[in-house]
Design a protein around this motif. Structure first.
Motif, PDB file in Angstrom:
ATOM      1  N   ARG A  40       0.587  -1.214  -0.187  1.00 39.60           N
ATOM      2  CA  ARG A  40      -0.023   0.050  -0.042  1.00 39.60           C
ATOM      3  C   ARG A  40       0.807   1.090   0.126  1.00 39.60           C
TER       4      ARG A  40
ATOM      5  N   TYR B   1       2.243   2.104  -3.330  1.00 40.53           N
ATOM      6  CA  TYR B   1       1.389   2.677  -4.135  1.00 40.53           C
ATOM      7  C   TYR B   1       1.035   4.360  -3.879  1.00 40.53           C
ATOM      8  N   ALA B   2       0.999   4.392  -2.439  1.00 41.46           N
ATOM      9  CA  ALA B   2       0.992   5.729  -2.015  1.00 41.46           C
ATOM     10  C   ALA B   2       2.321   6.574  -2.244  1.00 41.46           C
TER      11      ALA B   2
ATOM     12  N   SER C 259       1.982   7.647  -5.852  1.00 43.64           N
ATOM     13  CA  SER C 259       0.555   8.318  -6.126  1.00 43.64           C
ATOM     14  C   SER C 259       1.009   9.749  -5.850  1.00 43.64           C
TER      15      SER C 259
ATOM     16  N   LYS D  57       0.067   3.618 -10.493  1.00 43.76           N
ATOM     17  CA  LYS D  57      -0.983   2.943 -11.328  1.00 43.76           C
ATOM     18  C   LYS D  57      -0.527   1.412 -11.939  1.00 43.76           C
TER      19      LYS D  57
ATOM     20  N   TRP E 119      -6.886   8.402  -5.219  1.00 40.85           N
ATOM     21  CA  TRP E 119      -7.313   7.416  -4.188  1.00 40.85           C
ATOM     22  C   TRP E 119      -8.767   7.561  -3.853  1.00 40.85           C
TER      23      TRP E 119
ATOM     24  N   ARG F  20      -9.130   5.093   1.964  1.00 36.76           N
ATOM     25  CA  ARG F  20      -7.796   4.754   1.701  1.00 36.76           C
ATOM     26  C   ARG F  20      -7.069   5.831   1.974  1.00 36.76           C
ATOM     27  N   ASN F  21      -7.549   7.037   1.828  1.00 34.89           N
ATOM     28  CA  ASN F  21      -6.658   8.343   2.373  1.00 34.89           C
ATOM     29  C   ASN F  21      -6.803   8.490   3.648  1.00 34.89           C
TER      30      ASN F  21
END
Lengths: 336, 506
Positions: A200, A203-204, A207, A275, B346, B350-351
């Motif tokens: 996770r 991905y964070a 992003s 992504k 997102w 999830r944020n």
């Protein structure tokens, strides 16, 4: 003070078979099937047994694809992994020829690769403003340079004792060991990416790395770890490559990094970070491998195969954009 | 011929969700220096961009010398003789001064740049401005004041009749400002009309004959500088009675939670000390660039201070990373929620759970179901206007995005919540809701630091106000004694004309 307006939020997500089929991964599976049908039609020798026999040399690239997908998801890139494979393979061969016990030989290969990755990670996390593309271009030249110096004027090294590496290239029935290792590694990488806190966070960061940093994620530690991981996997790739080639030379691992990037992008992973799914990248890897084997069997010129693969890649990155454009044009037409 | 060289009527500019300008008007006489003043976010910059053709107004008319004009882009404005000089010169640092001056309208003959001619012309312009550098000097090697001079030369090179200066003195020293005044006056004497935007009253008194005030995207009035008192002008800039917009609850203030002692960071702030207590809302204000954000970033580990100590509940803490701050119970809700606060691509859920995924994970495996439930509850608690926790953060309005950022803080056990400009770009209705949430947090015993440039917000919500100016704490005011005038006086740089004009208002 719950919901002054009494508004509630839904926590169920609609899922449908249509969505699954029309996802990029769905399209890739159809493409995989189509490629196999095509190969069966054009080549009389294209069958499971032959494909599995020819697969090992291509499978070594999948080891690089896995961490490359992580890097791309982070918004990073590493084009030095091909050179790391070369250096690791060279060192492992030298260790083997020097008569080191086999486990130690493997350890040398893995350690050299890991070290290469750690060097990239160290530079890029220490000087965060440097672009990874340029830094790893630099280390690529350095790693390959060191390998060439080590290889000396002959430019190649052959194993004097191939026994144990030969054993590594063994099979269970028609299936080579390497295939199982690749599948196992791919499964682990997919679970880690999709199901763990680490995944996770990857991905964070890809992003929005700044927001991730504010959210308390150790962005630089994760970047360092993944670059090092890419190096480690280059070591793994090098060992398996040695088990196929019984040696190394100055061109070992040439272009592996670009193949890995191409497989990832074809699999729907954005080079801008954040992504894409690993599943898509793995399906695309096997699609490309099957196409290569099939076209190779009908003795197609390798350069022509490259042209076809390159065109396919451009088409793959173009498709989602075209679809988007078509959709927005559709919306505009409706509005007008 | 019209009395006014530039006249705008009923200008309305709408950005998604925000009315940046609401039927404003403006009149500029030939050869005058006209000051444009207002708080941060009053709409000055947007207004300037409408004049220079960068933004297109949804409504309203613009006249140049009495002729109606309709700019389709910056090029049109430039051709019509309007030029703007910005606070941070928008130059090309690696090119020469002459190249910068003639960027976009080079001296060209048959497609070739005429270097000699261009350098000569540039030299002539620089001489006119008494510049002490050559046209062939590299732009990046010049000081900010010199770069501004180049920008002014650039304006002159297009034969501008109207020159707009957007906070030109903000980055200048006293002597450099004097030099700028001289140039601006020289420009005026040569018949150029000037619009001068500044936060510094000194600039206005020194230069302008008339001043127009904007507030909350609206036109408030135009005054003769020598007829309006400083106090009246400040009231025009900030005065607004919406006390009930701030539902500040009466909270019994508890023990000290956070104490900052002598915090310094070279070039940003110096020797900053303050305390915050349980249930207290501490307002931290000052002009943009006073160092407010930089101070809290250092407290929360985003940057490292050079010296100073931070205590939490009496215990000195070492914070080197935002993660350390959160472990101690300190959280910063950053100013730019789109870049620093949220992952826009997102979903909301999830944020919200991003900082706390480890808390709910089992053996590093995320528990998505639990996360969804937690985020649902928190998002409902702050009353987020959304349909599901899967809605993308990018699909929400500014106010609702801010609520998601707050929910993110609530997901953890926090003691101190620092909100940096929580209502920036948020419309009035959502603002009131955010103030409500802030009050609720104080009631729950959180210590809150509210950073804001908006006076009514600071006055309406704070128990205590710390004012910063040029990286230092310039004063502290209690709720009872704080007024907009008192804050502005502390926030502005001390200088003679300001002192004499301000009414003693404590």
């Amino acid at each position: 003070m719950a919901g002054k307006s009494g508004r509630t939020l839904s926590i169920t997500q609609e899922s449908s078979w249509k969505k699954a089929v029309f996802s990029w991964e769905g399209i890739l599976i159809l493409l995989f099937i189509a490629v196999n049908i095509l190969c069966i039609c054009i080549s009389p020798n294209y069958n499971l047994k032959n494909v599995l026999r020819e697969m090992p040399k291509y499978l070594t690239e999948v080891f690089l694809l896995l961490p490359m997908a992580y890097l791309l998801l982070l918004g990073e890139i590493d084009i030095s992994v091909g050179a790391s494979v070369c250096l690791s393979a060279t060192m492992a061969c030298m260790a083997c020829n020097a008569g080191l016990p086999f486990p130690l030989v493997l350890l040398v290969g893995l350690a050299v690769g890991t070290l290469c990755g750690a060097v990239n990670g160290f530079i890029l996390t220490r000087f965060t403003e440097l672009p990874p593309m340029i830094v790893t271009l630099g280390t690529q030249i350095v790693f390959r340079g060191i390998a060439e110096i080590t290889l000396g004027s002959g430019g190649s090294i052959s194993l004097t004792n191939t026994k144990q590496f030969h054993a590594m290239a063994g099979k269970i029935g028609p299936v080579p060991y390497m295939f199982f290792v690749v599948i196992l590694a791919a499964a682990i990488y997919m679970v880690v990416l999709g199901k763990t806190t680490f995944g996770r966070r990857v991905y964070a960061i890809g992003s929005n790395s700044l927001a991730s940093y504010y959210a308390g994620i150790h962005v630089q530690k994760i970047r360092f770890f993944v670059f090092t991981l890419a190096g480690f996997m280059a070591g793994v790739s090098a060992i398996f490559l040695t088990s196929v080639l019984y040696g190394a030379n100055t061109t070992t691992g040439n272009g592996f990094e670009m193949d890995a990037i191409a497989m990832a992008v074809f699999g729907g992973i954005s080079t801008a970070g954040g992504k894409g799914k690993l599943l898509g990248a793995i399906i695309s890897a096997f699609t490309i491998i099957c196409l290569r084997i099939g076209l190779g069997q009908i003795n197609m010129n390798p350069q022509v195969i490259l042209v076809i693969l390159g065109a396919l890649l451009v088409l793959a990155v173009l498709l989602p954009n075209l679809a988007k454009k078509a959709r927005s044009m559709g919306i505009m037409a409706k509005a007008a | 011929m019209s009395e006014y060289v530039l006249e705008l009527q009923g200008i309305t500019k709408i950005f998604p969700g925000v009315k940046a300008l609401n039927k404003v008007r403006f009149q500029l006489r030939k050869g005058e220096i006209h000051a444009l003043m207002g708080e941060n976010g009053a709409g000055k910059s947007t207004f300037i961009k409408v004049i220079t053709g960068v933004h297109k107004a949804e409504e309203g008319e613009m006249f140049l010398d009495g002729q109606k004009v309709d700019f389709r882009g910056p090029r049109d404005a430039q051709n019509a003789g309007i030029a703007a000089v910005y606070q941070h010169p928008t130059s090309y640092p690696h090119l020469t001064v002459a190249e910068n001056i003639f960027m976009g309208h080079e001296e060209v003959k048959a497609g070739f740049i005429q270097w000699k001619q261009m350098n000569e012309k540039a030299a002539a312009l620089l001489k006119e401005l008494n510049a002490d550098f050559k046209p062939t000097a590299e732009m990046g090697a010049l000081s900010v004041a010199q770069q501004q001079m180049v920008e002014i030369a650039k304006a002159l090179s297009t034969n501008a009749k109207i020159v707009i200066l957007d906070e030109p003195t903000a980055a200048l020293t006293k002597n450099e400002s004097e030099e700028l005044y001289r140039i601006v006056e020289k420009l005026r004497d040569s018949g150029v009309s000037i619009i001068f935007i500044s936060h510094r009253f000194e600039d206005m008194y020194r230069l302008a004959t008339r001043v127009t005030v904007f507030r909350d995207s609206q036109y408030i009035g135009t005054y003769d500088v020598d007829k309006i008192t400083n106090a009246d002008l400040i009231k025009a800039m900030v005065g607004r009675e919406i006390k009930d917009m701030f539902p500040k609850p009466e909270v019994k203030i508890g023990s000290e939670v956070l104490k900052v002692e002598g915090l310094s960071r070279m070039g940003y702030f110096k020797d900053v000390s303050f305390t915050v207590h349980q249930g207290e809302i501490l307002g931290l204000t000052g002009l943009v660039g006073a160092g407010r954000t930089e101070v809290v970033e250092s407290i929360c580990g985003v940057t490292q201070p050079d010296s100073g100590r931070v205590f939490l509940e009496g215990r000195q803490v070492q914070v080197h990373h935002p993660a350390d701050a959160m472990k101690e119970g300190l959280i910063l809700l950053p100013e730019d929620r789109q870049k620093e606060g949220l992952i826009l691509s997102w979903g909301l859920g999830r944020n919200v759970t991003l900082p706390v995924i480890s808390k709910y994970a089992k053996n590093s495996f995320t528990d998505e179901k639990k996360e969804r439930e937690v985020s649902k509850q928190l998002l409902e608690e702050v009353d987020t206007k959304a349909i599901s926790v899967f809605d993308l953060a990018s699909s929400l309005s500014g106010g609702n995005q801010q609520k998601v950022v707050v929910a993110k803080a609530l997901a953890q056990e926090m003691k101190v919540v620092i909100m940096d400009e929580p209502t920036k770009g948020v419309d009035v209705g959502a603002k009131a809701e955010i103030y409500q949430i802030m009050g609720d947090l104080a009631l729950k015993g959180y210590a809150i630091i509210l950073i804001s440039s908006e006076m009514p917000e600071i006055l309406g919500m704070s128990d205590r106000i710390v004012v910063m100016c040029n990286g230092k704490v310039s004063g502290e005011l209690k709720r009872g004694e704080a007024t907009q005038e008192a804050i502005l006086e502390l926030a502005m740089e001390k200088s003679a004309p300001v002192q004499e004009g301000v009414a003693n208002n404590v």
